[in-house]
Design a protein around this motif. Sequence first.
Motif, PDB file in Angstrom:
ATOM      1  N   ASP A 112       0.817  -1.207   0.000  1.00  0.00           N
ATOM      2  CA  ASP A 112       0.000   0.000   0.000  1.00  0.00           C
ATOM      3  C   ASP A 112       0.854   1.261   0.000  1.00  0.00           C
ATOM      4  N   GLY A 113       1.899   1.322  -0.781  1.00  0.00           N
ATOM      5  CA  GLY A 113       2.688   2.548  -0.809  1.00  0.00           C
ATOM      6  C   GLY A 113       2.984   2.920  -2.237  1.00  0.00           C
ATOM      7  N   SER A 114       3.999   3.731  -2.393  1.00  0.00           N
ATOM      8  CA  SER A 114       4.437   4.077  -3.739  1.00  0.00           C
ATOM      9  C   SER A 114       5.936   3.816  -3.814  1.00  0.00           C
ATOM     10  N   ILE A 115       6.419   3.498  -5.019  1.00  0.00           N
ATOM     11  CA  ILE A 115       7.855   3.318  -5.166  1.00  0.00           C
ATOM     12  C   ILE A 115       8.346   4.185  -6.300  1.00  0.00           C
ATOM     13  N   SER A 116       9.659   4.315  -6.381  1.00  0.00           N
ATOM     14  CA  SER A 116      10.236   5.149  -7.429  1.00  0.00           C
ATOM     15  C   SER A 116      10.490   4.289  -8.664  1.00  0.00           C
ATOM     16  N   LEU A 117       9.950   4.759  -9.783  1.00  0.00           N
ATOM     17  CA  LEU A 117      10.094   4.036 -11.037  1.00  0.00           C
ATOM     18  C   LEU A 117      10.901   4.939 -11.962  1.00  0.00           C
ATOM     19  N   LEU A 118      12.218   4.710 -12.036  1.00  0.00           N
ATOM     20  CA  LEU A 118      13.112   5.569 -12.820  1.00  0.00           C
ATOM     21  C   LEU A 118      12.860   7.050 -12.523  1.00  0.00           C
ATOM     22  N   GLY A 119      12.715   7.335 -11.210  1.00  0.00           N
ATOM     23  CA  GLY A 119      12.581   8.732 -10.814  1.00  0.00           C
ATOM     24  C   GLY A 119      11.150   9.230 -10.735  1.00  0.00           C
ATOM     25  N   HIS A 120      10.183   8.377 -11.095  1.00  0.00           N
ATOM     26  CA  HIS A 120       8.773   8.775 -10.995  1.00  0.00           C
ATOM     27  C   HIS A 120       8.101   7.984  -9.886  1.00  0.00           C
ATOM     28  N   VAL A 121       7.164   8.661  -9.193  1.00  0.00           N
ATOM     29  CA  VAL A 121       6.432   7.962  -8.136  1.00  0.00           C
ATOM     30  C   VAL A 121       5.339   7.118  -8.770  1.00  0.00           C
ATOM     31  N   TYR A 122       5.271   5.842  -8.378  1.00  0.00           N
ATOM     32  CA  TYR A 122       4.248   4.958  -8.935  1.00  0.00           C
ATOM     33  C   TYR A 122       3.726   4.058  -7.816  1.00  0.00           C
ATOM     34  N   PRO A 123       2.378   3.802  -7.811  1.00  0.00           N
ATOM     35  CA  PRO A 123       1.824   2.961  -6.753  1.00  0.00           C
ATOM     36  C   PRO A 123       2.392   1.545  -6.814  1.00  0.00           C
ATOM     37  N   THR A 124       2.916   1.068  -5.677  1.00  0.00           N
ATOM     38  CA  THR A 124       3.542  -0.256  -5.618  1.00  0.00           C
ATOM     39  C   THR A 124       2.584  -1.349  -6.088  1.00  0.00           C
ATOM     40  N   TYR A 125       1.340  -1.245  -5.589  1.00  0.00           N
ATOM     41  CA  TYR A 125       0.394  -2.321  -5.884  1.00  0.00           C
ATOM     42  C   TYR A 125       0.182  -2.496  -7.385  1.00  0.00           C
ATOM     43  N   ARG A 126       0.134  -1.368  -8.108  1.00  0.00           N
ATOM     44  CA  ARG A 126      -0.126  -1.472  -9.556  1.00  0.00           C
ATOM     45  C   ARG A 126       1.015  -2.173 -10.279  1.00  0.00           C
ATOM     46  N   LEU A 127       2.245  -1.938  -9.777  1.00  0.00           N
ATOM     47  CA  LEU A 127       3.394  -2.587 -10.408  1.00  0.00           C
ATOM     48  C   LEU A 127       3.318  -4.104 -10.181  1.00  0.00           C
ATOM     49  N   LYS A 145      -1.367   8.221  -4.265  1.00  0.00           N
ATOM     50  CA  LYS A 145      -0.535   7.090  -4.724  1.00  0.00           C
ATOM     51  C   LYS A 145       0.459   7.499  -5.810  1.00  0.00           C
ATOM     52  N   PHE A 146       0.089   8.468  -6.641  1.00  0.00           N
ATOM     53  CA  PHE A 146       1.006   8.892  -7.702  1.00  0.00           C
ATOM     54  C   PHE A 146       1.941  10.001  -7.215  1.00  0.00           C
ATOM     55  N   GLY A 147       1.955  10.215  -5.898  1.00  0.00           N
ATOM     56  CA  GLY A 147       2.963  11.087  -5.304  1.00  0.00           C
ATOM     57  C   GLY A 147       2.674  12.571  -5.357  1.00  0.00           C
ATOM     58  N   LEU A 148       1.499  12.980  -5.825  1.00  0.00           N
ATOM     59  CA  LEU A 148       1.229  14.418  -5.914  1.00  0.00           C
ATOM     60  C   LEU A 148       0.936  15.033  -4.548  1.00  0.00           C
ATOM     61  N   ALA A 149       0.337  14.239  -3.659  1.00  0.00           N
ATOM     62  CA  ALA A 149      -0.027  14.774  -2.337  1.00  0.00           C
ATOM     63  C   ALA A 149       1.205  15.265  -1.583  1.00  0.00           C
TER      64      ALA A 149
END
Lengths: 294, 398
Positions: free
Chosen positions: A133-148, B253-257
């Motif tokens: 339930d978090g986000s991770i860095s995908l080549l410098g972009h924030v992306y939801p972990t679950y979706r990956l 989730k996309f980090g904007l917050a």
Amino acid sequence: MGVIGWLDANLVSIVDGVAYGLLLFTLAAGLSLVFGMMDVLNLAHGTLYLAGAYLTFLLSGGGWLGFFAAIAAGIAIGAAGGVLLTAMTQPLAGRGHLDQALLTIGVALIGAEVFLALSGGDPLPASEPAALDGSISLLGHVYPTYRLVFIGVAALLALLVYLVFERSTLGALVRAAVADREMVQALGVDTRKVLLAVFAFGAALAAVGGVLGAPIIGPAPGVDESVLVLSLVVVVVGGLGSIRGALLGALYIGQVQSLGVALIPEYAPFLLFGSMFLVLALRPRGLAPVARPA
Amino acid sequence: MSELNRRGFLRLTGAAAATSVLASACSGSSLGGSEADAGGPVKIGLLLPDAGVYKGLGDDQRNGWKLFLEQNGGKLGGREVKVVTADEGEEPDTAKAGAEKLLKQERCQAVCGVISSGSLVAIQEMFTAAKVPLISTNASPTQVQGKEYGWRTSFVNDHPSVAFGEYLAKNVGGPISLIVADYAAGHDHIKALDTSFKPAGGELAGKPILAPFPIGGRSFQPYLQQIEKQKPKAVYCFFAGADAVKFVKEYKKFGLADKYQLYAPGWLTEGGVLAAQGEAAVGILNSLNYSTDLDNAANQKFVSAFTKAYDQPPTAFSVAAYDAGLVLDRAIAAAGEKATAEAIERQLGKLGEIDSPRGAWKFGQNRSPVQKWYLRKVEKRGDAITNVVIEELGTPGE
């Protein structure tokens, strides 16, 4: 801006389009096979997704155990739903498509009302396992972990479905039944059993899609209808009765709805049906239609 | 066979769409019926959705209305009340059928309810023509303001943005991105910022971003990317219902917050949607005319009675319905023996200050509340996610 720069700016949209496309595949695969094989247009297919998404809300409280329980329950309830729908639609087989469509719309409407009574009309929180339930860095972009993770799991699922249906003996039998049911019957195969199994499988896949997809497209009133429309578009674009078509169509629509909208937002309302029109104009039978005797 | 299949499939898809259109068009209503007894109880209609996407808000409002009646022994203005209900449904057509039933068949002296702006636009003229007051407990689009026999205990759609404008211009310290649901209400908020935010020196980071309404099975991600391209200092958004849940979750989730503070009209984080958003909503700054933690005697009494009765805290929606009971109670009392529809209409115009859980308010020239709006912040208190009042934002329409 070079190719690298363009890719970097749109990376998140492209990756999210893949996630979205694979989610649509779990729905479209069953819809396409059921129509291709059984001539049944199952308009209650979105309800199976909603049922799966509701299971995630009900069983998954953020732990792994609950999430796997939701998946198991999704498989069971989806398959049971498929058997039930087969039993309901088979007596109408001789009465044309419209009667089947009316019956399954009725089932969908009842499903929507039941969901409304259960949810009180509010969108329900359906959570992924807390570890994802978090986000991770995908080549410098924030992306939801679950979706990956979802991309990985759904890709495996798609590969599995593809291998079974396109590369195994069992799959050959199913494809033969799609292409020419009478001939398969003449070979001594009880096609009704094959059809029942395919319906149950397609329905279970949609329900599992709902369980896994709930953190992305959650259980809310109207979700059953919107995923149904999207998967109908995928089936039209991909070609009826073909797993390869459903996969290609789903990935194509996923990119149209994600990258396409990001690049030309002012045309967003027309993109979905515009891209469907484009495919129909160039490939009237879809991207990967089933080969059939003329 | 294949071509036949394909054509059949397309035709059926079309038929499926047509069937749902027909189903909603077939809900008519019968006319005529009983005459309301002049000396008997006052007949009040309640027009709220029994089903459909607005059912949750309808339940919130039914609870607020019921609570007022129970606290007043089932009476309004000292007279027995007969409440008749009708279904607003989801579409203007169902709302029209419901309004027709309450006006022509039941001959109500006044009608409360209406969640959806589309419904109110469709039925306001019916009430103005029939000379029966319609007290909207929620819907309040800008185009129905100031019409005879039309009142609102809720707000005016764009007032949270009007109230917010000056605050944003002074406190954000940079350009903001504006993203709204692409329908009438969303566009009202864009216009509202034009009249309050821009004159106060506020600056937009780019063109307003229009997200499809409802977002349904789609993702907000491509629209979040538009925000990233505008490189704003903060973001202002308008979404409600299921869209609000989805937007807030994906924004987080996309980090904007973590990069851009999110501001919004308070419906983004009010009631059922806040529970579904969970922790993703923490930190959002929003403006609304009510908050459960407002410090006044009427509110403390209301919150404890409501929580006791329904086992959940009240919302701004339940307060607006409760207040419909409050204004009718006073108008009917003032009308005395002859509480006809016309008399209630006249008395509603003379009420003066209403002592509501949201604080004192009065009807303005436009027949909607002139009331304080509050800046609220979503916070986590123990296990609960809740809105907390930070400061007062102003009184639009004063």
